[in-house]
Design a protein around this motif. Structure first.
Motif, PDB file in Angstrom:
ATOM      1  N   ASN A 149       0.832  -1.213   0.000  1.00 37.99           N
ATOM      2  CA  ASN A 149       0.000   0.000   0.000  1.00 37.99           C
ATOM      3  C   ASN A 149       0.862   1.256   0.000  1.00 37.99           C
ATOM      4  OD1 ASN A 149      -2.231  -1.620   0.014  1.00 37.99           O
ATOM      5  ND2 ASN A 149      -2.658  -1.395   2.196  1.00 37.99           N
ATOM      6  N   CYS A 150       1.947   1.217   0.750  1.00 37.97           N
ATOM      7  CA  CYS A 150       2.857   2.364   0.823  1.00 37.97           C
ATOM      8  C   CYS A 150       3.509   2.608  -0.535  1.00 37.97           C
ATOM      9  CB  CYS A 150       3.902   2.100   1.902  1.00 37.97           C
ATOM     10  SG  CYS A 150       5.195   3.358   1.982  1.00 37.97           S
ATOM     11  N   LEU A 151       4.008   1.552  -1.167  1.00 38.96           N
ATOM     12  CA  LEU A 151       4.653   1.717  -2.481  1.00 38.96           C
ATOM     13  C   LEU A 151       3.655   2.288  -3.484  1.00 38.96           C
ATOM     14  CD1 LEU A 151       6.795  -1.547  -2.833  1.00 38.96           C
ATOM     15  CD2 LEU A 151       7.581   0.741  -2.205  1.00 38.96           C
ATOM     16  N   CYS A 152       2.430   1.786  -3.437  1.00 41.47           N
ATOM     17  CA  CYS A 152       1.401   2.212  -4.409  1.00 41.47           C
ATOM     18  C   CYS A 152       0.663   3.476  -3.971  1.00 41.47           C
ATOM     19  CB  CYS A 152       0.404   1.079  -4.642  1.00 41.47           C
ATOM     20  SG  CYS A 152       1.164  -0.394  -5.335  1.00 41.47           S
ATOM     21  N   ARG A 153       0.946   3.919  -2.756  1.00 42.61           N
ATOM     22  CA  ARG A 153       0.244   5.067  -2.159  1.00 42.61           C
ATOM     23  C   ARG A 153      -1.268   4.907  -2.249  1.00 42.61           C
ATOM     24  NH1 ARG A 153       4.558   9.631  -3.758  1.00 42.61           N
ATOM     25  NH2 ARG A 153       5.700   9.581  -1.813  1.00 42.61           N
ATOM     26  N   ARG A 154      -1.696   3.688  -1.864  1.00 41.97           N
ATOM     27  CA  ARG A 154      -3.124   3.395  -1.819  1.00 41.97           C
ATOM     28  C   ARG A 154      -3.386   2.700  -0.488  1.00 41.97           C
ATOM     29  NH1 ARG A 154      -5.255   1.346  -6.876  1.00 41.97           N
ATOM     30  NH2 ARG A 154      -7.010   0.777  -5.549  1.00 41.97           N
ATOM     31  N   SER A 155      -4.066   3.374   0.417  1.00 41.24           N
ATOM     32  CA  SER A 155      -4.178   2.824   1.767  1.00 41.24           C
ATOM     33  C   SER A 155      -5.044   1.563   1.840  1.00 41.24           C
ATOM     34  CB  SER A 155      -4.718   3.886   2.714  1.00 41.24           C
ATOM     35  OG  SER A 155      -6.003   4.292   2.278  1.00 41.24           O
ATOM     36  N   LYS A 156      -5.880   1.346   0.834  1.00 41.39           N
ATOM     37  CA  LYS A 156      -6.779   0.191   0.931  1.00 41.39           C
ATOM     38  C   LYS A 156      -6.615  -0.834  -0.176  1.00 41.39           C
ATOM     39  CE  LYS A 156     -10.106   2.600   3.729  1.00 41.39           C
ATOM     40  NZ  LYS A 156     -11.210   3.547   3.681  1.00 41.39           N
ATOM     41  N   GLU A 180       4.389   3.328   7.465  1.00 35.11           N
ATOM     42  CA  GLU A 180       3.599   4.360   8.132  1.00 35.11           C
ATOM     43  C   GLU A 180       3.975   5.765   7.634  1.00 35.11           C
ATOM     44  OE1 GLU A 180       1.458   3.244  10.439  1.00 35.11           O
ATOM     45  OE2 GLU A 180       0.846   5.036  11.540  1.00 35.11           O
ATOM     46  N   ASP A 181       5.292   6.050   7.578  1.00 32.48           N
ATOM     47  CA  ASP A 181       5.703   7.410   7.195  1.00 32.48           C
ATOM     48  C   ASP A 181       6.533   7.462   5.909  1.00 32.48           C
ATOM     49  OD1 ASP A 181       8.287   6.643   7.859  1.00 32.48           O
ATOM     50  OD2 ASP A 181       8.376   7.794   9.707  1.00 32.48           O
ATOM     51  N   GLU A 182       6.580   6.348   5.175  1.00 33.60           N
ATOM     52  CA  GLU A 182       7.263   6.285   3.864  1.00 33.60           C
ATOM     53  C   GLU A 182       8.787   6.353   3.934  1.00 33.60           C
ATOM     54  OE1 GLU A 182       5.649   8.831   0.836  1.00 33.60           O
ATOM     55  OE2 GLU A 182       3.770   7.699   0.738  1.00 33.60           O
ATOM     56  N   THR A 183       9.359   6.166   5.118  1.00 33.45           N
ATOM     57  CA  THR A 183      10.827   6.048   5.196  1.00 33.45           C
ATOM     58  C   THR A 183      11.272   4.922   4.259  1.00 33.45           C
ATOM     59  OG1 THR A 183      10.895   6.771   7.497  1.00 33.45           O
ATOM     60  CG2 THR A 183      12.767   5.457   6.742  1.00 33.45           C
ATOM     61  N   GLY A 184      12.271   5.192   3.424  1.00 34.18           N
ATOM     62  CA  GLY A 184      12.837   4.137   2.574  1.00 34.18           C
ATOM     63  C   GLY A 184      12.051   3.844   1.301  1.00 34.18           C
ATOM     64  N   ARG A 185      10.968   4.555   1.077  1.00 35.56           N
ATOM     65  CA  ARG A 185      10.131   4.238  -0.088  1.00 35.56           C
ATOM     66  C   ARG A 185      10.882   4.434  -1.412  1.00 35.56           C
ATOM     67  NH1 ARG A 185       6.779   6.876  -3.626  1.00 35.56           N
ATOM     68  NH2 ARG A 185       5.003   5.689  -4.406  1.00 35.56           N
ATOM     69  N   GLU A 186      11.569   5.560  -1.530  1.00 38.63           N
ATOM     70  CA  GLU A 186      12.298   5.831  -2.782  1.00 38.63           C
ATOM     71  C   GLU A 186      13.389   4.793  -3.009  1.00 38.63           C
ATOM     72  OE1 GLU A 186      11.586   7.953  -5.214  1.00 38.63           O
ATOM     73  OE2 GLU A 186       9.784   8.397  -4.038  1.00 38.63           O
ATOM     74  N   ASP A 187      14.103   4.486  -1.941  1.00 46.88           N
ATOM     75  CA  ASP A 187      15.167   3.492  -2.015  1.00 46.88           C
ATOM     76  C   ASP A 187      14.597   2.137  -2.438  1.00 46.88           C
ATOM     77  OD1 ASP A 187      17.595   2.293  -1.763  1.00 46.88           O
ATOM     78  OD2 ASP A 187      17.668   2.368   0.430  1.00 46.88           O
ATOM     79  N   MET A 188      13.461   1.784  -1.868  1.00 45.66           N
ATOM     80  CA  MET A 188      12.841   0.501  -2.202  1.00 45.66           C
ATOM     81  C   MET A 188      12.424   0.472  -3.671  1.00 45.66           C
ATOM     82  SD  MET A 188      12.182  -2.455  -1.124  1.00 45.66           S
ATOM     83  CE  MET A 188      12.179  -2.490   0.659  1.00 45.66           C
ATOM     84  N   LEU A 189      11.920   1.579  -4.182  1.00 41.53           N
ATOM     85  CA  LEU A 189      11.515   1.626  -5.590  1.00 41.53           C
ATOM     86  C   LEU A 189      12.740   1.438  -6.500  1.00 41.53           C
ATOM     87  CD1 LEU A 189       8.790   4.441  -5.512  1.00 41.53           C
ATOM     88  CD2 LEU A 189       8.425   1.995  -5.944  1.00 41.53           C
ATOM     89  N   LEU A 190      13.885   1.990  -6.088  1.00 41.83           N
ATOM     90  CA  LEU A 190      15.115   1.788  -6.868  1.00 41.83           C
ATOM     91  C   LEU A 190      15.513   0.303  -6.875  1.00 41.83           C
ATOM     92  CD1 LEU A 190      17.375   4.802  -5.805  1.00 41.83           C
ATOM     93  CD2 LEU A 190      16.523   4.279  -8.099  1.00 41.83           C
ATOM     94  N   GLN A 191      15.378  -0.315  -5.699  1.00 44.95           N
ATOM     95  CA  GLN A 191      15.715  -1.743  -5.592  1.00 44.95           C
ATOM     96  C   GLN A 191      14.789  -2.585  -6.458  1.00 44.95           C
ATOM     97  OE1 GLN A 191      18.267  -2.930  -3.804  1.00 44.95           O
ATOM     98  NE2 GLN A 191      18.845  -1.093  -2.697  1.00 44.95           N
ATOM     99  N   LEU A 192      13.511  -2.213  -6.480  1.00 42.02           N
ATOM    100  CA  LEU A 192      12.544  -2.932  -7.316  1.00 42.02           C
ATOM    101  C   LEU A 192      12.929  -2.822  -8.778  1.00 42.02           C
ATOM    102  CD1 LEU A 192       8.885  -2.294  -6.100  1.00 42.02           C
ATOM    103  CD2 LEU A 192      10.500  -4.049  -5.491  1.00 42.02           C
ATOM    104  N   GLU A 193      13.289  -1.612  -9.160  1.00 44.47           N
ATOM    105  CA  GLU A 193      13.655  -1.370 -10.542  1.00 44.47           C
ATOM    106  C   GLU A 193      14.838  -2.256 -10.946  1.00 44.47           C
ATOM    107  OE1 GLU A 193      14.071   2.802 -11.100  1.00 44.47           O
ATOM    108  OE2 GLU A 193      14.038   2.634 -13.279  1.00 44.47           O
TER     109      GLU A 193
END
Ligand SMILES: Nc1nc2c(ncn2[C@@H]2O[C@H](COP(=O)(O)OP(=O)(O)O)[C@@H](O)[C@H]2O)c(=O)[nH]1
Ligand SMILES: [Mg+2]
Length: 198
Positions: free
Chosen positions: A40-47, A178-191
């Protein structure tokens, strides 16, 4: 990478390759560690993915299609392990499901192994990580719930986790759904994993 669209596609109890042959990134980890929240955090969709679903209920593999029409891939929410009240039969069923997924999924590009920053890895966590390594599956360890620990104290919590799992700092992302810590880094890893660069 940016995530521009996401949608729930299907649930299954027995893995069969979905009709869409997209590359897959799967979440694994203990029940309640935040696998669904991370999606949900990666997709920015809470549900998008159901959070806080009582462990022990129907345990399914859930598929979410991301960035369809561009460079699509699946985020796959695998059933968690380590639930307190599981009986032998349930654990065996979980094992069979995971076995089938990991052995027959041709389009698996990588795994996000989610652990909790507050706890030293359990025996199950170590087994899971060892399994990924033995199979040669690219993985990133998401050390989730970082918001529960003050910034200055995080390193102290991280060290024993890295040691127990025998992973390097570059294979881990300190994360908070909860607060998106690491989100950008995780998206790079996914890529990287989607491009087979990991
Ligand atoms: N504080 C905090 N709570 C989280 C975080 N990630 C998940 N949670 C909470 O942990 C519980 C379990 O999350 P869920 O995503 O359902 O875990 P799953 O069983 O691994 O899919 C829920 O109450 C979430 O709100 C996080 O990064 N920080
Ligand atoms: Mg979940």
């Amino acid at each position: 990478m940016e995530i521009k669209s996401s949608r729930f596609v299907t649930s299954m109890s027995d893995y069969r390759a979905p009709a869409e042959g997209f590359g897959q990134i799967a979440m694994c980890g203990r029940s309640n560690v935040g696998k669904s929240s991370l999606i949900n955090c990666l997709c920015r969709r809470s549900k998008l993915a159901k959070v806080g679903a009582a462990p022990g209920k129907t345990r399914l593999i859930n598929f979410f299609a991301v960035n369809e029409g561009e460079e699509p891939f699946f985020l796959v929410d695998l059933p968690g392990y380590g639930f307190a009240k599981a009986d032998k039969q349930e654990i065996a069923r979980w094992g069979a499901m995971m076995d089938k997924y990991f052995t027959s999924c041709d389009s698996l590009k990588g795994v996000i192994h989610v652990v909790d920053i507050r706890h030293e890895p359990t025996r199950d966590d170590i087994q899971m990580n060892t399994f990924l390594r033995q199979c040669g599956i690219p993985f990133v360890v998401a050390v989730n719930k970082a918001d529960k620990i003050s910034r200055g104290a995080r390193q102290k919590y991280l060290a024993p986790i890295l040691r127990a799992l025998q992973v390097q700092p570059w294979q881990t992302v300190v994360f908070s759904a909860e607060d998106e810590t690491g989100r950008e880094d995780m998206l790079l890893q996914l890529e990287k994993m989607l491009r087979d660069e990991n």
